[in-house]
Design a protein around this motif. Structure first.
Motif, PDB file in Angstrom:
ATOM      1  N   LEU A 196       0.830  -1.200   0.000  1.00  8.18           N
ATOM      2  CA  LEU A 196       0.000   0.000   0.000  1.00  8.18           C
ATOM      3  C   LEU A 196       0.866   1.252   0.000  1.00  8.18           C
ATOM      4  N   GLU A 197       1.994   1.200   0.705  1.00 10.56           N
ATOM      5  CA  GLU A 197       2.907   2.345   0.729  1.00 10.56           C
ATOM      6  C   GLU A 197       3.355   2.705  -0.687  1.00 10.56           C
ATOM      7  N   LYS A 198       3.791   1.705  -1.454  1.00 11.68           N
ATOM      8  CA  LYS A 198       4.255   1.954  -2.822  1.00 11.68           C
ATOM      9  C   LYS A 198       3.102   2.340  -3.741  1.00 11.68           C
ATOM     10  N   THR A 199       1.922   1.805  -3.465  1.00  9.65           N
ATOM     11  CA  THR A 199       0.748   2.179  -4.254  1.00  9.65           C
ATOM     12  C   THR A 199       0.443   3.661  -4.095  1.00  9.65           C
ATOM     13  N   LEU A 200       0.501   4.154  -2.872  1.00 15.84           N
ATOM     14  CA  LEU A 200       0.223   5.568  -2.628  1.00 15.84           C
ATOM     15  C   LEU A 200       1.228   6.462  -3.350  1.00 15.84           C
ATOM     16  N   LEU A 201       2.511   6.096  -3.272  1.00 14.88           N
ATOM     17  CA  LEU A 201       3.537   6.892  -3.938  1.00 14.88           C
ATOM     18  C   LEU A 201       3.382   6.846  -5.455  1.00 14.88           C
ATOM     19  N   ALA A 202       3.000   5.686  -5.987  1.00 15.59           N
ATOM     20  CA  ALA A 202       2.870   5.540  -7.438  1.00 15.59           C
ATOM     21  C   ALA A 202       1.719   6.365  -7.990  1.00 15.59           C
ATOM     22  N   ASN A 203       0.681   6.557  -7.201  1.00 18.77           N
ATOM     23  CA  ASN A 203      -0.505   7.257  -7.694  1.00 18.77           C
ATOM     24  C   ASN A 203      -0.456   8.761  -7.497  1.00 18.77           C
ATOM     25  N   PHE A 204       0.618   9.245  -6.884  1.00 24.29           N
ATOM     26  CA  PHE A 204       0.796  10.691  -6.757  1.00 24.29           C
ATOM     27  C   PHE A 204       1.400  11.217  -8.052  1.00 24.29           C
ATOM     28  N   VAL A 205       0.689  12.097  -8.718  1.00 19.01           N
ATOM     29  CA  VAL A 205       1.171  12.708  -9.955  1.00 19.01           C
ATOM     30  C   VAL A 205       1.676  14.108  -9.627  1.00 19.01           C
ATOM     31  N   PRO A 206       2.960  14.392  -9.841  1.00 16.05           N
ATOM     32  CA  PRO A 206       3.460  15.750  -9.578  1.00 16.05           C
ATOM     33  C   PRO A 206       2.609  16.786 -10.288  1.00 16.05           C
ATOM     34  N   LEU A 207       2.413  17.920  -9.629  1.00 14.00           N
ATOM     35  CA  LEU A 207       1.506  18.923 -10.177  1.00 14.00           C
ATOM     36  C   LEU A 207       1.896  19.349 -11.581  1.00 14.00           C
ATOM     37  N   GLY A 208       3.188  19.327 -11.878  1.00 13.85           N
ATOM     38  CA  GLY A 208       3.627  19.711 -13.207  1.00 13.85           C
ATOM     39  C   GLY A 208       3.168  18.763 -14.294  1.00 13.85           C
ATOM     40  N   LYS A 209       2.806  17.529 -13.899  1.00 19.20           N
ATOM     41  CA  LYS A 209       2.351  16.547 -14.874  1.00 19.20           C
ATOM     42  C   LYS A 209       0.834  16.363 -14.860  1.00 19.20           C
ATOM     43  N   LEU A 210       0.163  17.077 -13.967  1.00 22.57           N
ATOM     44  CA  LEU A 210      -1.295  17.074 -13.995  1.00 22.57           C
ATOM     45  C   LEU A 210      -1.778  17.925 -15.163  1.00 22.57           C
ATOM     46  N   PRO A 211      -2.974  17.640 -15.682  1.00 24.23           N
ATOM     47  CA  PRO A 211      -3.515  18.526 -16.716  1.00 24.23           C
ATOM     48  C   PRO A 211      -3.566  19.957 -16.197  1.00 24.23           C
ATOM     49  N   LYS A 212      -3.265  20.911 -17.043  1.00 20.25           N
ATOM     50  CA  LYS A 212      -3.226  22.306 -16.625  1.00 20.25           C
ATOM     51  C   LYS A 212      -4.551  22.746 -16.029  1.00 20.25           C
ATOM     52  N   ILE A 213      -5.623  22.155 -16.502  1.00 19.22           N
ATOM     53  CA  ILE A 213      -6.950  22.539 -16.023  1.00 19.22           C
ATOM     54  C   ILE A 213      -7.086  22.236 -14.530  1.00 19.22           C
ATOM     55  N   CYS A 214      -6.408  21.169 -14.038  1.00 21.29           N
ATOM     56  CA  CYS A 214      -6.431  20.866 -12.604  1.00 21.29           C
ATOM     57  C   CYS A 214      -5.553  21.844 -11.841  1.00 21.29           C
ATOM     58  N   ASN A 215      -4.388  22.129 -12.412  1.00 23.05           N
ATOM     59  CA  ASN A 215      -3.447  23.018 -11.754  1.00 23.05           C
ATOM     60  C   ASN A 215      -4.020  24.412 -11.570  1.00 23.05           C
ATOM     61  N   ASP A 216      -4.774  24.876 -12.554  1.00 22.96           N
ATOM     62  CA  ASP A 216      -5.348  26.215 -12.482  1.00 22.96           C
ATOM     63  C   ASP A 216      -6.394  26.330 -11.378  1.00 22.96           C
ATOM     64  N   PHE A 217      -7.012  25.202 -11.010  1.00 26.73           N
ATOM     65  CA  PHE A 217      -8.079  25.191 -10.012  1.00 26.73           C
ATOM     66  C   PHE A 217      -7.691  24.272  -8.857  1.00 26.73           C
ATOM     67  N   LEU A 218      -6.475  24.440  -8.326  1.00 14.60           N
ATOM     68  CA  LEU A 218      -5.974  23.495  -7.327  1.00 14.60           C
ATOM     69  C   LEU A 218      -6.846  23.465  -6.083  1.00 14.60           C
ATOM     70  N   GLY A 219      -7.147  24.617  -5.489  1.00 14.33           N
ATOM     71  CA  GLY A 219      -8.021  24.669  -4.329  1.00 14.33           C
ATOM     72  C   GLY A 219      -7.407  24.045  -3.093  1.00 14.33           C
ATOM     73  N   ARG A 220      -8.267  23.569  -2.187  1.00 16.59           N
ATOM     74  CA  ARG A 220      -7.829  22.960  -0.936  1.00 16.59           C
ATOM     75  C   ARG A 220      -8.837  21.908  -0.525  1.00 16.59           C
ATOM     76  N   PRO A 221      -8.440  20.955   0.326  1.00 17.11           N
ATOM     77  CA  PRO A 221      -9.382  19.927   0.774  1.00 17.11           C
ATOM     78  C   PRO A 221     -10.574  20.541   1.497  1.00 17.11           C
ATOM     79  N   VAL A 222     -11.701  19.885   1.425  1.00 13.96           N
ATOM     80  CA  VAL A 222     -12.928  20.461   1.990  1.00 13.96           C
ATOM     81  C   VAL A 222     -12.859  20.630   3.499  1.00 13.96           C
TER      82      VAL A 222
END
Length: 514
Positions: A196-222
């Motif tokens: 599970l530890e490696k799964t969590l790290l593998a599924n984290f996509v650096p913000l620079g590689k996220l679609p720009k549309i996500c980066n523009d609307f990053l926001g914060r957790p609810v």
């Protein structure tokens, strides 16, 4: 018992997992980011999606623009949870997790949140004591840890339509129709590793590689911006229209009520902030972050048979097994977006396009609803596809060819069955048979990729794709003969016409060497 600071999700065990010795145990949120001996979650498709999105939201909030490469990322998550610990109580006088403090409304049984185990309007589910009935006796047995998971899953997957009335901050919440949870009906995708530890790290996509549309609307957790009367609109917009605000959705007004004496847990549910602020679907606001969701796959389809195209989220089809769309989620490169990446994939897979360095598994799953309002679960599905170090686009291309042959055969078999008025029955039997023969397709697919030649260079009947074609034809013929074998002379002409439909599918002979 007063509903005040009870059951903290950071410290109390509530997340079902399996460890390296095969034991089923519960972990707290903090332990998820500390334990290294946990293999995987032990939950269904809906719960896996909800939990993984929660974990990822915490990782993004704790690490900002981290590169996703090191374990200290998870250590920072522990520090983040300590900072926001007071926002993770299942019951809290001011900040109940994913709930509206002070919500007043009709008291409903806790099973309202456990819709993943209900059928239609029937709220009878199996209790902890194994009984299944309509009484409330066993409802007192429900553990807070189960309610925590039900609540999280409910906010991700609840159905559309009315939710009930309520009053919050002296304002009436109308009993009006609302949109369904944003995760419903979509195909969701994750990378699975050996822990599970490696799964969590593998599924984290650096913000620079996220679609720009996500980066523009990053926001914060609810949980960092609870709805309060003076700041309701600001916090509601964050929850409805930003990347992090939508990773853990908060679209229904909910408040859990602890048992009084030996009574059952109860809950009030009403149409909440989503009534006013949820962004449009794929037919509306194309700039909404939901259209570039972290775990969903964008596909490009032709519009009305014309040259125009439209982008849509890949949906769960109750009549179609997930492996038939495997070439899509495995990064079939049909077109590119403004960042130069294939948009026919989930963003979670993007880092693996550059340099896949180890074996991993693609997990796909989701849930489909039925009914006009989509209020009841029809089917929850999941599938796993092992992926090696091979180029992903190449694999997608080969996989697409194998699936296309199966789809082509299904159409021919359907026409053959129509001759006997059994088209639907034959199609169902055909796909059910292939569902259990995926192993052969995967083996032949592996061989084709290893040979790097496929049908073009393998010679007639020699390549893995031709072997797959023969297998498909044999499956179709066996099903057709079993269901449509002639019982009298009048049926022979229909039977022969049907078999011709099948033999015309591929140039692999007619079964007798001719």
């Amino acid at each position: 018992m007063a509903c005040h600071q009870f059951f903290n999700l950071v410290a109390e065990p509530w997340i079902p997992v399996s460890d390296g010795e095969g034991n089923f145990i519960y972990l707290s949120l903090e332990e998820v980011f500390v334990r290294k001996d946990i293999v995987d979650l032990s939950v269904g498709p809906m719960e896996r999606i909800a939990l993984m999105r929660l974990f990822l939201c915490i990782i993004y909030a704790a690490n900002g623009v981290g590169d996703g490469a090191d374990s200290p990322m998870l250590e920072r998550c522990v520090a983040y949870l300590a900072k926001w610990r007071d926002r993770f109580y299942l019951c809290h006088g001011q900040y109940p997790f994913l709930q509206y403090a002070g919500l007043e409304g009709e008291n409903k049984p806790w099973t309202t949140l456990a819709f993943s185990k209900t059928s239609g309007n029937n709220l009878v589910i199996r209790g902890n004591d194994g009984r299944s009935n309509g009484n409330d006796e066993w409802q007192t047995d429900i553990a807070a840890r189960e309610l925590a998971l039900y609540l999280l899953t409910f906010q991700n997957f609840h159905g559309s339509g009315t939710a009930g009335t309520g009053t919050w901050q002296e304002e009436e919440l109308p009993n009006a129709g609302g949109k369904s949870g944003q995760c419903k009906n979509n195909v969701h995708l994750f990378i699975l590793k050996k822990s599970l530890e490696k799964t969590l790290l593998a599924n984290f996509v650096p913000l620079g590689k996220l679609p720009k549309i996500c980066n523009d609307f990053l926001g914060r957790p609810v949980w960092e911006g609870y709805p309060e009367k003076n700041f309701f609109e600001k916090n509601a917009k964050n929850a409805a229209k930003t990347f992090l605000g939508r990773l853990v959705p908060w679209s229904r007004a909910v408040l859990l009520r602890q048992p009084v004496g030996n009574g059952p847990w109860q809950v009030s549910v009403a149409t909440g902030l989503e009534r006013k602020f949820l962004c449009e679907d794929e037919k509306g606001d194309q700039n909404a972050p939901a259209m570039r969701g972290l775990t969903t796959t964008i596909i490009v389809q032709k519009k009305g048979g014309k040259n125009e195209t439209v982008e849509k989220i890949l949906k769960i089809n109750p009549k179609k097994s997930l492996w038939r769309d495997a070439h899509v989620v495995a990064l079939a490169d049909y077109r590119r977006d403004r960042d130069g990446w294939s948009i026919v994939c989930a963003p979670i897979l993007r880092p693996f396009l550059e340099s896949p360095t180890s074996d991993y598994i693609i997990w796909c799953g989701g849930v489909a609803y039925h009914g006009r309002m989509g209020g009841a679960v029809e089917i929850a599905v999941e599938d796993h596809w092992p992926i090696g170090n091979a180029a992903l686009r190449g694999q997608a291309e080969h996989r697409e060819r194998f699936v296309a042959k199966a789809e082509e055969m299904a159409k021919k078999l359907g026409r053959a069955g129509a001759e006997c008025k059994k088209g639907a029955k034959l199609s169902s039997a055909y796909w059910a048979t292939l569902d259990v023969r995926q192993g052969l397709m995967h083996e032949l697919l592996r061989q084709e990729m290893a040979q790097k030649q496929g049908t073009e260079n393998g010679g007639k009947g020699q390549g893995p794709l031709e072997r797959w074609e023969r297998e498909l034809q044999q499956v179709a013929l066996a099903i057709f003969d079993d269901e449509c074998a002639p019982q009298n002379s009048a049926q022979w002409a229909v039977y022969v016409r049907g078999r011709r439909q099948i033999f015309e599918t591929f140039n692999v002979g007619n079964g007798d060497g001719k």
